[in-house]
Design a protein around this motif. Sequence first.
Motif, PDB file in Angstrom:
ATOM      1  N   ALA A 260       8.418 -15.819  18.511  1.00 21.66           N
ATOM      2  CA  ALA A 260       8.540 -14.358  18.477  1.00 21.66           C
ATOM      3  C   ALA A 260       8.007 -13.748  19.768  1.00 21.66           C
ATOM      4  CB  ALA A 260       7.766 -13.798  17.282  1.00 21.66           C
ATOM      5  N   LEU A 261       8.646 -12.684  20.218  1.00 25.01           N
ATOM      6  CA  LEU A 261       8.161 -11.981  21.408  1.00 25.01           C
ATOM      7  C   LEU A 261       6.739 -11.484  21.216  1.00 25.01           C
ATOM      8  CD1 LEU A 261      11.338  -9.929  22.347  1.00 25.01           C
ATOM      9  CD2 LEU A 261      10.370 -11.867  23.607  1.00 25.01           C
ATOM     10  N   SER A 262       6.377 -11.189  19.986  1.00 23.85           N
ATOM     11  CA  SER A 262       5.041 -10.664  19.689  1.00 23.85           C
ATOM     12  C   SER A 262       3.971 -11.747  19.556  1.00 23.85           C
ATOM     13  CB  SER A 262       5.088  -9.855  18.391  1.00 23.85           C
ATOM     14  OG  SER A 262       5.477 -10.700  17.318  1.00 23.85           O
ATOM     15  N   ASN A 263       4.362 -13.008  19.608  1.00 19.47           N
ATOM     16  CA  ASN A 263       3.415 -14.102  19.381  1.00 19.47           C
ATOM     17  C   ASN A 263       2.796 -14.571  20.707  1.00 19.47           C
ATOM     18  OD1 ASN A 263       1.944 -16.225  18.370  1.00 19.47           O
ATOM     19  ND2 ASN A 263       3.643 -17.079  17.181  1.00 19.47           N
ATOM     20  N   ALA A 264       1.936 -13.747  21.260  1.00 16.22           N
ATOM     21  CA  ALA A 264       1.344 -14.024  22.578  1.00 16.22           C
ATOM     22  C   ALA A 264       0.501 -15.295  22.570  1.00 16.22           C
ATOM     23  CB  ALA A 264       0.499 -12.842  23.037  1.00 16.22           C
TER      24      ALA A 264
ATOM     25  N   PHE B 210       3.070 -22.218  27.429  1.00 17.71           N
ATOM     26  CA  PHE B 210       2.931 -22.268  28.886  1.00 17.71           C
ATOM     27  C   PHE B 210       1.937 -23.360  29.297  1.00 17.71           C
ATOM     28  CE2 PHE B 210       4.461 -17.715  28.982  1.00 17.71           C
ATOM     29  CZ  PHE B 210       5.622 -17.974  29.702  1.00 17.71           C
ATOM     30  N   ARG B 211       0.811 -23.429  28.583  1.00 20.71           N
ATOM     31  CA  ARG B 211      -0.191 -24.467  28.886  1.00 20.71           C
ATOM     32  C   ARG B 211       0.384 -25.869  28.728  1.00 20.71           C
ATOM     33  NH1 ARG B 211      -3.818 -22.169  25.376  1.00 20.71           N
ATOM     34  NH2 ARG B 211      -3.834 -24.054  24.140  1.00 20.71           N
ATOM     35  N   CYS B 212       1.312 -26.035  27.805  1.00 24.36           N
ATOM     36  CA  CYS B 212       1.924 -27.338  27.550  1.00 24.36           C
ATOM     37  C   CYS B 212       3.100 -27.625  28.485  1.00 24.36           C
ATOM     38  CB  CYS B 212       2.390 -27.421  26.096  1.00 24.36           C
ATOM     39  SG  CYS B 212       1.036 -27.509  24.908  1.00 24.36           S
ATOM     40  N   GLY B 213       3.390 -26.708  29.409  1.00 23.31           N
ATOM     41  CA  GLY B 213       4.435 -26.945  30.391  1.00 23.31           C
ATOM     42  C   GLY B 213       5.804 -26.398  30.026  1.00 23.31           C
ATOM     43  N   LEU B 214       5.907 -25.674  28.930  1.00 21.84           N
ATOM     44  CA  LEU B 214       7.175 -25.052  28.575  1.00 21.84           C
ATOM     45  C   LEU B 214       7.308 -23.740  29.333  1.00 21.84           C
ATOM     46  CD1 LEU B 214       6.288 -26.793  25.938  1.00 21.84           C
ATOM     47  CD2 LEU B 214       8.192 -25.599  24.911  1.00 21.84           C
ATOM     48  N   LEU B 215       8.526 -23.426  29.735  1.00 24.39           N
ATOM     49  CA  LEU B 215       8.794 -22.201  30.480  1.00 24.39           C
ATOM     50  C   LEU B 215       9.720 -21.297  29.680  1.00 24.39           C
ATOM     51  CD1 LEU B 215       9.507 -23.783  33.972  1.00 24.39           C
ATOM     52  CD2 LEU B 215       7.365 -22.761  33.159  1.00 24.39           C
ATOM     53  N   SER B 216       9.535 -20.007  29.819  1.00 24.04           N
ATOM     54  CA  SER B 216      10.419 -19.037  29.200  1.00 24.04           C
ATOM     55  C   SER B 216      11.664 -18.928  30.065  1.00 24.04           C
ATOM     56  CB  SER B 216       9.704 -17.690  29.105  1.00 24.04           C
ATOM     57  OG  SER B 216      10.553 -16.726  28.566  1.00 24.04           O
ATOM     58  N   ARG B 217      12.829 -19.241  29.477  1.00 24.25           N
ATOM     59  CA  ARG B 217      14.053 -19.259  30.261  1.00 24.25           C
ATOM     60  C   ARG B 217      15.099 -18.272  29.774  1.00 24.25           C
ATOM     61  NH1 ARG B 217      14.685 -25.686  31.570  1.00 24.25           N
ATOM     62  NH2 ARG B 217      12.810 -25.778  32.830  1.00 24.25           N
ATOM     63  N   GLY B 218      14.761 -17.456  28.800  1.00 27.22           N
ATOM     64  CA  GLY B 218      15.729 -16.498  28.301  1.00 27.22           C
ATOM     65  C   GLY B 218      15.211 -15.800  27.070  1.00 27.22           C
ATOM     66  N   LEU B 219      16.041 -14.975  26.499  1.00 26.75           N
ATOM     67  CA  LEU B 219      15.728 -14.286  25.260  1.00 26.75           C
ATOM     68  C   LEU B 219      16.640 -14.822  24.168  1.00 26.75           C
ATOM     69  CD1 LEU B 219      15.403 -10.585  26.464  1.00 26.75           C
ATOM     70  CD2 LEU B 219      13.563 -12.106  25.746  1.00 26.75           C
TER      71      LEU B 219
END
Length: 145
Positions: free
Chosen positions: A118-122, A129-138
């Motif tokens: 979820a966008l709200s799940n900061a 991000f810490r695990c190396g995953l990147l946000s690549r889209g919506l």
Amino acid sequence: MTDTAILRHAETDADVLASFDVMQQLRPHLKSPGDFLARVAVQRAQGYRLLAVWEDGKPVALAGYRRIDNLVHGRFIYVDDLITDEAGRGRRHGERLLAELGTLGRAENCARLVLDTALSNALAQRFYFRCGLLSRGLHFSMDLQ
């Protein structure tokens, strides 16, 4: 509680049922263990597997996933569910599950590992991000019912 956590798939109905309390923390709409078991049975026909961290014979963290092929990602691992029991958070179970999914994906020649949050799940986003995953889209969706 022991210090030894074992990674193993929830293969049997008994394993899946034992996972219900942890999964319900992520998916509160699951009404009962039987409902969960029935949904997992349907998803298994689509390649779904449930990997768990087990401590003292009890699942304490779960990763539901499947290997998929599509035109966007090629062959990839899609993580449907990732949850650590509230009492066991901070013990790196989520990292261990993601690392194992990466290993499984590489063994199946997958190009990437993909998940949605979820966008709200900061807090989850920081973890990814810490695990190396990147946000690549919506991710977009529409209710049909």
